[in-house]
Each structure stands twice: as structure tokens, then as C-alpha cells.
Design an enzyme around this catalytic site. Structure first.
Site, PDB file in Angstrom:
ATOM      1  N   LYS A   1      -1.476  -1.494  -4.000  1.00  0.00           N
ATOM      2  CA  LYS A   1      -2.566  -0.527  -3.940  1.00  0.00           C
ATOM      3  C   LYS A   1      -1.909   0.842  -4.048  1.00  0.00           C
ATOM      4  O   LYS A   1      -1.205   1.280  -3.148  1.00  0.00           O
ATOM      5  CB  LYS A   1      -3.348  -0.633  -2.629  1.00  0.00           C
ATOM      6  CG  LYS A   1      -4.441   0.434  -2.519  1.00  0.00           C
ATOM      7  CD  LYS A   1      -5.112   0.444  -1.157  1.00  0.00           C
ATOM      8  CE  LYS A   1      -6.099   1.601  -1.064  1.00  0.00           C
ATOM      9  NZ  LYS A   1      -6.730   1.696   0.292  1.00  0.00           N
TER      10      LYS A   1
ATOM     11  N   TYR B   1       0.863  -1.186   0.000  1.00  0.00           N
ATOM     12  CA  TYR B   1       0.000   0.000   0.000  1.00  0.00           C
ATOM     13  C   TYR B   1       0.894   1.228   0.000  1.00  0.00           C
ATOM     14  O   TYR B   1       1.522   1.548   1.006  1.00  0.00           O
ATOM     15  CB  TYR B   1      -0.904  -0.039   1.230  1.00  0.00           C
ATOM     16  CG  TYR B   1      -1.909   1.077   1.365  1.00  0.00           C
ATOM     17  CD1 TYR B   1      -2.238   1.914   0.303  1.00  0.00           C
ATOM     18  CD2 TYR B   1      -2.552   1.276   2.584  1.00  0.00           C
ATOM     19  CE1 TYR B   1      -3.171   2.928   0.447  1.00  0.00           C
ATOM     20  CE2 TYR B   1      -3.491   2.288   2.739  1.00  0.00           C
ATOM     21  CZ  TYR B   1      -3.796   3.105   1.671  1.00  0.00           C
ATOM     22  OH  TYR B   1      -4.718   4.113   1.822  1.00  0.00           O
TER      23      TYR B   1
END
Length: 292
Positions: A163, A135
Site C-alpha cells: 500500500k 504499508y
């Protein structure tokens, strides 16, 4: 793509008055997301108020969501913290609770070097047998994962995806070309551009409210129907504006879910403050599924 799904929702964590976790609210939310076509549920991430959840609460949420999905969606557990040892513990707890994958945020606050980021991520990836989605969110973490860092992390057999909440489309395309990483858009405002550039899917906050419409967007892009994809994105833009720009996305998403009758309470934990979105469903033409 097969590790995590495509239409992922960054789930809010339903709470009752006083901030207690709400199992009935969780059940209703999971059912709503599955009915709308979500095939991946991110539990205990930023939108799930991860910084205010204890390790016990986080593992319990994963266990409950896994039980409710009954294999209909991949459950991805947010396990990243600024403490590598704690992140490793949470990763192992998530694996024991039945998670199908891990979401690992770039370690925040400490602002380590890229070498420190690598060591942190490798330690967590080595701790379980679960696939890992990195992330990259510099606006929250205080640092970004450099492209070379992402390329090096892609060499780990369990690091499968990113992500991306950085918003640098050229960098994303560059890393996509150099690695086998699956990219997921983590910025609802840029869902269509990321999908058009080759993203495997979305990790959407707005998906809490309209998982069916994010599913439609993904299908249109995959079919090569960019005209329809643009229409879907344009129709979603006012919803994205209401949820993501009127206040913190977590609080606004919960308020929208209350207005739609999916959650009974919009409670958040401090330092977030409860929000409201009066007439949200009426304004955007949404109805609770039970009244459709």
C-alpha cells in the site's frame, strides 16, 4: 491481486457516544461497502484509528467483520505497530480471528534503519501463514521503505503487496518492474495515476463513502477506457477534497457517513476530534441506499 482484491476500503471503526465500539454501526458499514462493490476491507488501519484500539478490540473487530462479510470480501487486518513483538502478537491474533491478510505499516516513531525495517517485517511475515501487504507511509511513520528494502522484502513468500502512500510514481513503477509485488494506491488524490501505472487496486479512505465509484474507476482503467476513468476521477475530486482536506480523513469520513445515514454517530477517539459535514449527501448527490 487475488490475495487482497482490488477495490479495498480503509474502513473507519464505528463508535458510539463515549468511544465505545458499535457493532450495529459496523454491521451497517460493512453491508454498505459490500453493496457498493468493495472486495477488500482493511480493518484497524490508520483510518480505523489503530493507535487507539487495544489488541482485544482489534481482534474483535476482525472477527466481527469476517462474520459479516461471509466470504464476500477479503478482510485485511492492520497489525503494524512500533513494537515488533506486539506486531507479531497482533498478527497471530488476526489470523486466529479469521483475517485473510495483514497490513503491516513501516515501524513508526523509533525511526529504525532499513536493516531494522527488514527485520521487523520479516518477523511479522514469519509469524503467520497470511499474505502481507506492506504499508509505506513516510508522512506518518517518519521513515520510508527504500526501494531496495521493498525489493528484498518481495523475496519473502508471504510478502505480496504494497500500500503506497509515498506518492512517488516513478519509484512505484521501478519496484513493480523488479518484483512481483502488487501495488495499491493509498492516496485517494492519486488513484487514477497509480492505476494507470499498473497498480492492482486501491486502499481508499473515500471508498468508505463511495465504494461504488472507486469500483467504477478500477473497471474503467482495466478496460482501457481512460476517458471514462478521467471523468470518474474528476467527479470524485470534490468528494476527495471534502473528506481528505477539510480535516483528518478518519473524522471527515465518519461525518460523511453520518450525513448519508449509514452511521448513527461520527464519534472518534482523542486526540482526533469529531467533525461534521452538513449537507454532504445533498451537495454531492448521494442518497442512503435504503432511500434509493
Amino acid at each position: 491481486m487475488t490475495d487482497f482484491g482490488a477495490n479495498l476500503v480503509a474502513m473507519v471503526t464505528p463508535m458510539g457516544p463515549g468511544g465505545t465500539l458499535s457493532e450495529p454501526g459496523l454491521t451497517r458499514l460493512v453491508d454498505h461497502l459490500l453493496a457498493g462493490g468493495a472486495d477488500g476491507l482493511v480493518v484497524g488501519g490508520t483510518t480505523g484509528e489503530a493507535p487507539t484500539l487495544s489488541a482485544t478490540e482489534s481482534a474483535g473487530l476482525v472477527r466481527s467483520v469476517v462474520a459479516r462479510t461471509r466470504g464476500q470480501a477479503t478482510v485485511i487486518a492492520g497489525v503494524g505497530t512500533h513494537d515488533t513483538a506486539e506486531s507479531v502478537r497482533r498478527a497471530r491474533d488476526a489470523e486466529a480471528a479469521g483475517a485473510g491478510g495483514l497490513l503491516l505499516v513501516c515501524p513508526y516513531y523509533s525511526r529504525p534503519t532499513q536493516a531494522g525495517v527488514l527485520a521487523h517485517c520479516f518477523a511479522v511475515a514469519d509469524a503467520t501463514e497470511l499474505p502481507v501487504m506492506l504499508y509505506d507511509v513516510p508522512a506518518r511513520a517518519g521513515i520510508a521503505m527504500a526501494p531496495e528494502t521493498l525489493v528484498e522484502l518481495a523475496g519473502h513468500p508471504r510478502v505480496r503487496a504494497v500500500k503506497d502512500a509515498k506518492g512517488d510514481l516513478f519509484e512505484a513503477m521501478t519496484v513493480l518492474a523488479r518484483t512481483s509485488l502488487a501495488y495499491y494506491c493509498g492516496i485517494d488524490e492519486l488513484n487514477l495515476p497509480y492505476l494507470a501505472c499498473g497498480a492492482a487496486g486501491l486502499v481508499s479512505v473515500v471508498g468508505n463513502v463511495v465504494p461504488d465509484r472507486t469500483a467504477d474507476l478500477i473497471r474503467a482503467v482495466r478496460a482501457g477506457d481512460l476517458a471514462s476513468a478521467r471523468r470518474i476521477q474528476h467527479a470524485l475530486n470534490p468528494v476527495i477534497d471534502a473528506v481528505m482536506h477539510a480535516g483528518p480523513g478518519t473524522a471527515m469520513a465518519k461525518a460523511a457517513l453520518v450525513e448519508l445515514g449509514i452511521l448513527p454517530h461520527a464519534t472518534v477517539r482523542l486526540p482526533l476530534i469529531e467533525a461534521n459535514l452538513p449537507d454532504f449527501g445533498q451537495e454531492f448527490g448521494f442518497r442512503h441506499p435504503s432511500s434509493a
